[in-house]
Design a protein around this motif. Structure first.
Motif, PDB file in Angstrom:
ATOM      1  N   ARG A 151      -1.343  -1.271 -15.361  1.00  0.00           N
ATOM      2  CA  ARG A 151      -1.001  -0.250 -14.377  1.00  0.00           C
ATOM      3  C   ARG A 151      -2.235   0.548 -13.990  1.00  0.00           C
ATOM      4  O   ARG A 151      -2.972   1.038 -14.849  1.00  0.00           O
ATOM      5  CB  ARG A 151       0.064   0.705 -14.906  1.00  0.00           C
ATOM      6  CG  ARG A 151       0.404   1.828 -13.915  1.00  0.00           C
ATOM      7  CD  ARG A 151       1.512   2.732 -14.417  1.00  0.00           C
ATOM      8  NE  ARG A 151       1.737   3.847 -13.505  1.00  0.00           N
ATOM      9  CZ  ARG A 151       2.474   3.800 -12.397  1.00  0.00           C
ATOM     10  NH1 ARG A 151       3.073   2.657 -12.073  1.00  0.00           N
ATOM     11  NH2 ARG A 151       2.626   4.852 -11.621  1.00  0.00           N
ATOM     12  N   LEU A 152      -2.457   0.675 -12.686  1.00  0.00           N
ATOM     13  CA  LEU A 152      -3.523   1.520 -12.161  1.00  0.00           C
ATOM     14  C   LEU A 152      -2.885   2.777 -11.585  1.00  0.00           C
ATOM     15  O   LEU A 152      -2.152   2.715 -10.596  1.00  0.00           O
ATOM     16  CB  LEU A 152      -4.298   0.784 -11.054  1.00  0.00           C
ATOM     17  CG  LEU A 152      -5.185  -0.386 -11.494  1.00  0.00           C
ATOM     18  CD1 LEU A 152      -5.692  -1.136 -10.273  1.00  0.00           C
ATOM     19  CD2 LEU A 152      -6.353   0.118 -12.327  1.00  0.00           C
ATOM     20  N   SER A 153      -3.126   3.904 -12.233  1.00  0.00           N
ATOM     21  CA  SER A 153      -2.568   5.174 -11.757  1.00  0.00           C
ATOM     22  C   SER A 153      -3.580   5.832 -10.831  1.00  0.00           C
ATOM     23  O   SER A 153      -4.398   6.650 -11.250  1.00  0.00           O
ATOM     24  CB  SER A 153      -2.242   6.079 -12.952  1.00  0.00           C
ATOM     25  OG  SER A 153      -1.263   5.475 -13.780  1.00  0.00           O
TER      26      SER A 153
ATOM     27  N   ALA B 250       4.501   5.592  -5.433  1.00  0.00           N
ATOM     28  CA  ALA B 250       4.693   5.484  -6.882  1.00  0.00           C
ATOM     29  C   ALA B 250       3.556   6.110  -7.677  1.00  0.00           C
ATOM     30  O   ALA B 250       3.661   6.261  -8.895  1.00  0.00           O
ATOM     31  CB  ALA B 250       4.844   4.015  -7.268  1.00  0.00           C
ATOM     32  N   GLY B 251       2.460   6.452  -7.003  1.00  0.00           N
ATOM     33  CA  GLY B 251       1.317   7.021  -7.707  1.00  0.00           C
ATOM     34  C   GLY B 251       0.501   5.998  -8.461  1.00  0.00           C
ATOM     35  O   GLY B 251      -0.247   6.339  -9.388  1.00  0.00           O
TER      36      GLY B 251
ATOM     37  N   ALA C 167       0.827  -1.211   0.000  1.00  0.00           N
ATOM     38  CA  ALA C 167       0.000   0.000   0.000  1.00  0.00           C
ATOM     39  C   ALA C 167       0.859   1.258   0.000  1.00  0.00           C
ATOM     40  O   ALA C 167       0.566   2.227  -0.718  1.00  0.00           O
ATOM     41  CB  ALA C 167      -0.936  -0.010   1.197  1.00  0.00           C
ATOM     42  N   THR C 168       1.926   1.271   0.803  1.00  0.00           N
ATOM     43  CA  THR C 168       2.779   2.456   0.856  1.00  0.00           C
ATOM     44  C   THR C 168       3.580   2.618  -0.425  1.00  0.00           C
ATOM     45  O   THR C 168       3.776   3.746  -0.905  1.00  0.00           O
ATOM     46  CB  THR C 168       3.727   2.387   2.063  1.00  0.00           C
ATOM     47  OG1 THR C 168       4.457   1.145   2.042  1.00  0.00           O
ATOM     48  CG2 THR C 168       2.949   2.467   3.360  1.00  0.00           C
TER      49      THR C 168
ATOM     50  N   GLU D 144       6.610  11.722   5.839  1.00  0.00           N
ATOM     51  CA  GLU D 144       6.950  11.929   4.429  1.00  0.00           C
ATOM     52  C   GLU D 144       6.041  12.949   3.758  1.00  0.00           C
ATOM     53  O   GLU D 144       6.246  13.281   2.583  1.00  0.00           O
ATOM     54  CB  GLU D 144       6.882  10.594   3.685  1.00  0.00           C
ATOM     55  CG  GLU D 144       7.911   9.583   4.168  1.00  0.00           C
ATOM     56  CD  GLU D 144       7.775   8.241   3.469  1.00  0.00           C
ATOM     57  OE1 GLU D 144       6.903   8.107   2.585  1.00  0.00           O
ATOM     58  OE2 GLU D 144       8.534   7.318   3.806  1.00  0.00           O
ATOM     59  N   GLY D 145       5.034  13.440   4.477  1.00  0.00           N
ATOM     60  CA  GLY D 145       4.190  14.493   3.945  1.00  0.00           C
ATOM     61  C   GLY D 145       2.976  14.040   3.162  1.00  0.00           C
ATOM     62  O   GLY D 145       2.249  14.874   2.605  1.00  0.00           O
ATOM     63  N   TYR D 146       2.708  12.736   3.132  1.00  0.00           N
ATOM     64  CA  TYR D 146       1.547  12.244   2.397  1.00  0.00           C
ATOM     65  C   TYR D 146       0.250  12.430   3.187  1.00  0.00           C
ATOM     66  O   TYR D 146      -0.829  12.523   2.617  1.00  0.00           O
ATOM     67  CB  TYR D 146       1.715  10.756   2.053  1.00  0.00           C
ATOM     68  CG  TYR D 146       2.782  10.498   1.025  1.00  0.00           C
ATOM     69  CD1 TYR D 146       2.540  10.717  -0.328  1.00  0.00           C
ATOM     70  CD2 TYR D 146       4.035  10.020   1.408  1.00  0.00           C
ATOM     71  CE1 TYR D 146       3.529  10.479  -1.278  1.00  0.00           C
ATOM     72  CE2 TYR D 146       5.027   9.771   0.467  1.00  0.00           C
ATOM     73  CZ  TYR D 146       4.764  10.005  -0.868  1.00  0.00           C
ATOM     74  OH  TYR D 146       5.742   9.774  -1.793  1.00  0.00           O
ATOM     75  N   MET D 147       0.363  12.434   4.505  1.00  0.00           N
ATOM     76  CA  MET D 147      -0.789  12.585   5.386  1.00  0.00           C
ATOM     77  C   MET D 147      -0.474  13.642   6.450  1.00  0.00           C
ATOM     78  O   MET D 147       0.695  13.846   6.797  1.00  0.00           O
ATOM     79  CB  MET D 147      -1.126  11.255   6.071  1.00  0.00           C
ATOM     80  CG  MET D 147      -1.375  10.100   5.118  1.00  0.00           C
ATOM     81  SD  MET D 147      -1.669   8.520   5.985  1.00  0.00           S
ATOM     82  CE  MET D 147      -3.272   8.846   6.738  1.00  0.00           C
ATOM     83  N   LYS D 148      -1.508  14.297   6.950  1.00  0.00           N
ATOM     84  CA  LYS D 148      -1.328  15.270   8.016  1.00  0.00           C
ATOM     85  C   LYS D 148      -1.498  14.634   9.388  1.00  0.00           C
ATOM     86  O   LYS D 148      -0.840  15.039  10.357  1.00  0.00           O
ATOM     87  CB  LYS D 148      -2.312  16.423   7.854  1.00  0.00           C
ATOM     88  CG  LYS D 148      -2.049  17.300   6.629  1.00  0.00           C
ATOM     89  CD  LYS D 148      -3.042  18.452   6.552  1.00  0.00           C
ATOM     90  CE  LYS D 148      -2.777  19.343   5.355  1.00  0.00           C
ATOM     91  NZ  LYS D 148      -3.757  20.461   5.255  1.00  0.00           N
TER      92      LYS D 148
END
Length: 249
Positions: free
Chosen positions: A45-47, A36-37, A30-31, A66-70
């Motif tokens: 590929r699922l973008s 990778a988007g 998941a991470t 890493e800044g992906y979540m607050k």
């Protein structure tokens, strides 16, 4: 299973949401998908980027760094781990002491590809062994080099591989979360049973794994609504039916 029912209920309560795409994978996958988007399955590929993530708190804490979540918050608890066995428990496996028998082989999630679940199961086994005054020597082998007569590891997704190992008779017992074993017994009642090792139900020998959740980025159009719904009484009842318990609010 609980997430599927919860998302179905959310869609019924919010018809305008349309289709909901979701995946359930080990935290590592998941991470990697988030960073990778997207995700590649063979040449497909699922973008996609998730709006909400549910995972152990340690995983989400890293994504916050890493800044992906607050932020994130505790969501549900597991009710401990059990020993999944073949229907009727033909080898009479009742507790940790039985794992020392020469005719019993244990399945565990992989310590390299599924570090989170493996550590929970490993610590659970070690604590119960200490309480019983025994040593599970087969757990001390280097990662990836288990004693083939006593222990086998899954490769990447243990909640699929554990029941298969039991059916294939490659393992006599598998250490899995209670909610997983409950699911196996419900849908494959002719194949599986489970036992609470050494009366571990309700005590702290098996650490109750916490599951947390939070928004990724701003959560998109429906992320916040879904997050709020996940903490509703309706979702709590769904998760309790599937063998998990809610965190105190």
């Amino acid at each position: 299973m609980a997430l599927q029912d919860s998302l179905h209920a959310f869609a019924l309560a919010h018809p305008a949401v349309g289709d909901i795409f979701y995946t359930t994978t080990p935290p590592r996958i998941a991470t990697e998908m988030l960073r990778a988007g997207g995700i590649e399955i063979g040449n497909f590929r699922l973008s996609v980027t998730p709006h909400v993530m549910i995972s152990p708190p340690g995983v989400l804490a890293l994504l916050v760094e890493e800044g992906y979540m607050k932020s994130y918050r505790p969501f549900m608890n597991s009710r401990g781990a059990v020993l999944l066995v073949k229907k009727g428990n033909p080898k009479g496996i009742l507790g940790i002491n039985d794992l020392l028998r020469s005719d019993v082989r244990l399945f565990l999630s992989n310590p390299v590809t599924e570090k989170v679940s493996n550590r929970i199961y490993f610590d659970c086994l070690q604590r119960m062994a200490t309480r019983e005054g025994i040593t599970l020597d087969f757990l001390t082998h280097p990662p990836g080099q288990p004693d083939p007569e006593k222990l086998i590891y899954g490769r990447s997704i243990h909640h699929r591989e554990a029941p298969q190992a039991i059916v294939d008779e490659r393992a006599d017992a598998a250490m899995v979360f209670y909610h997983l074993a409950l699911r196996y017994r419900r849908i494959f009642s002719e194949h599986f049973d489970y036992v609470w090792p050494d009366s571990s139900l309700g005590d702290q020998a098996c650490d109750m794994s916490i599951i947390s959740c939070g928004l990724v980025g701003n959560g998109g159009e429906w992320g916040q609504a879904l997050l709020d719904y996940l903490f509703s009484d309706a979702v709590t009842k769904i998760y309790e039916h599937h063998g998990l318990s809610s965190n105190p609010r």
